[in-house]
Write an enzyme that holds these catalytic residues in place. Structure first.
Site, PDB file in Angstrom:
ATOM      1  N   LYS A  75     -12.722  11.061 -13.388  1.00 51.39           N
ATOM      2  CA  LYS A  75     -11.356  10.647 -12.272  1.00 51.39           C
ATOM      3  C   LYS A  75     -11.824  11.704 -11.428  1.00 51.39           C
ATOM      4  O   LYS A  75     -12.220  12.541 -11.459  1.00 51.39           O
ATOM      5  CB  LYS A  75     -10.187  11.622 -13.605  1.00 51.39           C
ATOM      6  CG  LYS A  75      -8.653  11.536 -12.775  1.00 51.39           C
ATOM      7  CD  LYS A  75      -7.932  11.344 -13.392  1.00 51.39           C
ATOM      8  CE  LYS A  75      -6.165  12.040 -12.606  1.00 51.39           C
ATOM      9  NZ  LYS A  75      -5.368  12.235 -13.690  1.00 51.39           N
ATOM     10  N   SER A 151      -1.340   9.210 -14.064  1.00 47.01           N
ATOM     11  CA  SER A 151      -2.312   9.212 -12.426  1.00 47.01           C
ATOM     12  C   SER A 151      -4.056   8.904 -13.371  1.00 47.01           C
ATOM     13  O   SER A 151      -4.697   8.752 -12.260  1.00 47.01           O
ATOM     14  CB  SER A 151      -2.002  10.501 -12.028  1.00 47.01           C
ATOM     15  OG  SER A 151      -2.828  11.454 -12.750  1.00 47.01           O
ATOM     16  N   SER A 175      -0.519  12.038 -17.990  1.00 45.85           N
ATOM     17  CA  SER A 175      -1.230  10.743 -17.208  1.00 45.85           C
ATOM     18  C   SER A 175      -3.064  10.637 -17.556  1.00 45.85           C
ATOM     19  O   SER A 175      -4.223   9.608 -17.247  1.00 45.85           O
ATOM     20  CB  SER A 175      -2.168  11.820 -15.790  1.00 45.85           C
ATOM     21  OG  SER A 175      -0.584  11.707 -14.929  1.00 45.85           O
TER      22      SER A 175
END
Length: 463
Positions: A75, A151, A175
């Site tokens: 990420k 996310s 997330s």
């Protein structure tokens, strides 16, 4: 794509090379990712140097580490040496490049894994859908018209699409668990304080967790084990000895399992309830228990998230408001105005809720709950209808994860496929929630569901 275990085994035996694995991975990303949009940056030059070093070590007869040649991606809130740490934000694009890798990136690299890139996310991790205004929406590999979750949407989608076998994400309010559920892969949110978070772009320091995604439990447990260990630069990362879970995750024998009812049943749709029922049957969980403070804990998580996130971004919001995406900027401004007395009360609610949960763990090892209330909605969905109630779609994808993150419990998500009619191609995972520092219980339950044929990643259709 082959599993991480398979790739490392083949490289170690000389059946393939790290370079060949990397070439195939980069080709697959370039071919498949334009329709998914999981990657933001490819680190090709670095990856080639890392693969070359692995192949040279093998040629010299040097024993190879456990992930030798295995591609992975992270990420884009993890520091990667030489790249600006975007955290999904345009406002970070001109930041100086990171001078070193985040500890978890460095630990996987030390284990032989090859970093191939950084992955899309909701801006500053504030969202559950990865509909990023700046870098584009990440699409669900099982239905590109739908969200991947967030996310850490890019992290989940990259594994689900078979682009890489392991990725890293973060989980503040859900997330890791939301995109794992919607993309149909395994994810692990460890205990708060288990893995170091330094050299990552923060969201809510008192709630942030980091963890891995994988297409099977063995890869998930291996990646987690290799990242364990304290770091003095993260005061929240407890100085506990590493507790390897790979062998412990192989058996669920003796696990005491119950289903979370009440709030977690009432806020679940039909497919979510089916997933829980099947998981409960497979794990012989006949008891249904409640955490009556769950709704209050979710409200507390909202307040803490808003206050800490707003405080972090307050100064830049005043000078660069237009650089922030519309999905989050107004919420961050509002959060910066939350009274301190609200935060104090939210922390009291949080402590009470943790005490409720710990009381349940005197009788049970694992609690089952849905990971998301519904399967992946269509991109752009604003309203979610759940049992006749209209709810804001983006925030409501975290209905079932937020109360658990609020108290830092370890959770593995196992993907189940119980859709019908228009949703038959969509997964919906279950949360397997353990007591603090008992990740092996969560992973053992996930492995049991995998062995029973209920939980598995499904190959993406090429039709």
């Amino acid at each position: 794509m082959a599993s991480a275990h398979e790739i490392a085994h083949r490289v170690a035996r000389g059946e393939t090379t790290a370079r060949a694995v990397l070439d195939a991975t980069l080709a697959r990303i370039r071919d498949k990712d334009p329709g998914i949009n999981s990657f933001v940056t490819l680190t090709e030059s670095r990856a080639r140097a890392e693969a070359q070093a692995i192949d040279a070590a093998r040629a010299a007869g040097t024993p190879l580490p456990p992930l030798a040649g295995v591609p992975f991606a992270v990420k884009n809130l993890f520091d990667v040496a030489g790249l600006p740490t975007l955290a999904g934000g345009k406002v970070n694009a001109d930041a100086p490049p990171a001078t070193a890798d985040a500890p978890l990136v460095a630990r996987l690299r030390a284990a032989g894994a090859v970093l191939v890139g950084t992955l899309n996310m909701d801006e500053h991790a504030y969202g559950f859908t990865t509909e990023n205004t700046h870098y584009g929406a990440t699409r669900n590999p099982h239905d590109p018209s739908r969200i991947a979750g967030g996310s850490s949407g890019g992290s989940a989608a990259a594994v689900a699409a078979g682009l890489v076998p392991i990725t890293l994400g973060s989980d503040t309010n859900g997330s890791i668990r939301v995109p794992a559920s919607l993309c149909g892969i395994f994810g692990l949110k460890p205990t708060f304080g288990r893995l170091p978070r330094n050299r990552t772009f923060p969201f809510v320091h008192s709630l942030d967790h980091l963890g891995p995604f994988a297409a099977n439990v063995a890869d998930l447990a291996l990646a987690y084990d290799l990242m364990q260990g304290p770091d003095p630069q993260d005061p929240a990362c407890a100085p506990r000895a590493a507790e390897p879970v790979r062998e412990q995750a192989d058996t669920a024998a003796g696990l005491r399992v119950a289903v979370l009812g009440g709030y977690f049943h009432d806020h679940a749709g039909e497919q979510a309830r089916r997933s829980v029922a099947l998981a409960a049957d497979a794990l012989r969980a006949s008891a249904v228990v409640e955490l009556p403070g769950a709704a209050q804990a979710r409200a507390a998580a909202f307040i803490i998230t808003a206050a800490e996130g707003g405080a972090l971004h307050r100064q830049r919001l005043a000078t660069h408001y237009a650089h922030y995406e519309p999905h989050s900027r107004a919420r961050l401004v509002a959060g910066s105005l939350v009274p301190a007395t609200w935060v104090v009360q939210a922390q009291r609610v949080r402590r009470r809720f943790l005490a409720q949960a710990l009381a349940l763990y005197e009788h049970y090892d694992v609690l089952i709950a849905p990971a998301t209330p519904v399967p992946a909605p269509v991109i752009g969905t604003e309203i979610l209808t759940l049992d006749g109630r209209e709810l804001p779609a983006r925030a409501s994808m975290g209905l079932l994860t937020q109360p658990i993150s609020c108290i830092g419990l370890p959770v593995a998500v196992a993907p189940l496929w119980q859709g019908r009619d228009d949703d038959r191609h969509l997964p919906l995972g279950v949360q397997l929630i353990a007591a603090p520092w008992r990740e092996h219980h969560s992973l053992a339950a996930a492995h049991a569901l995998e062995q029973a044929g209920l939980a598995h990643a499904r190959a993406v259709s090429t039709d």
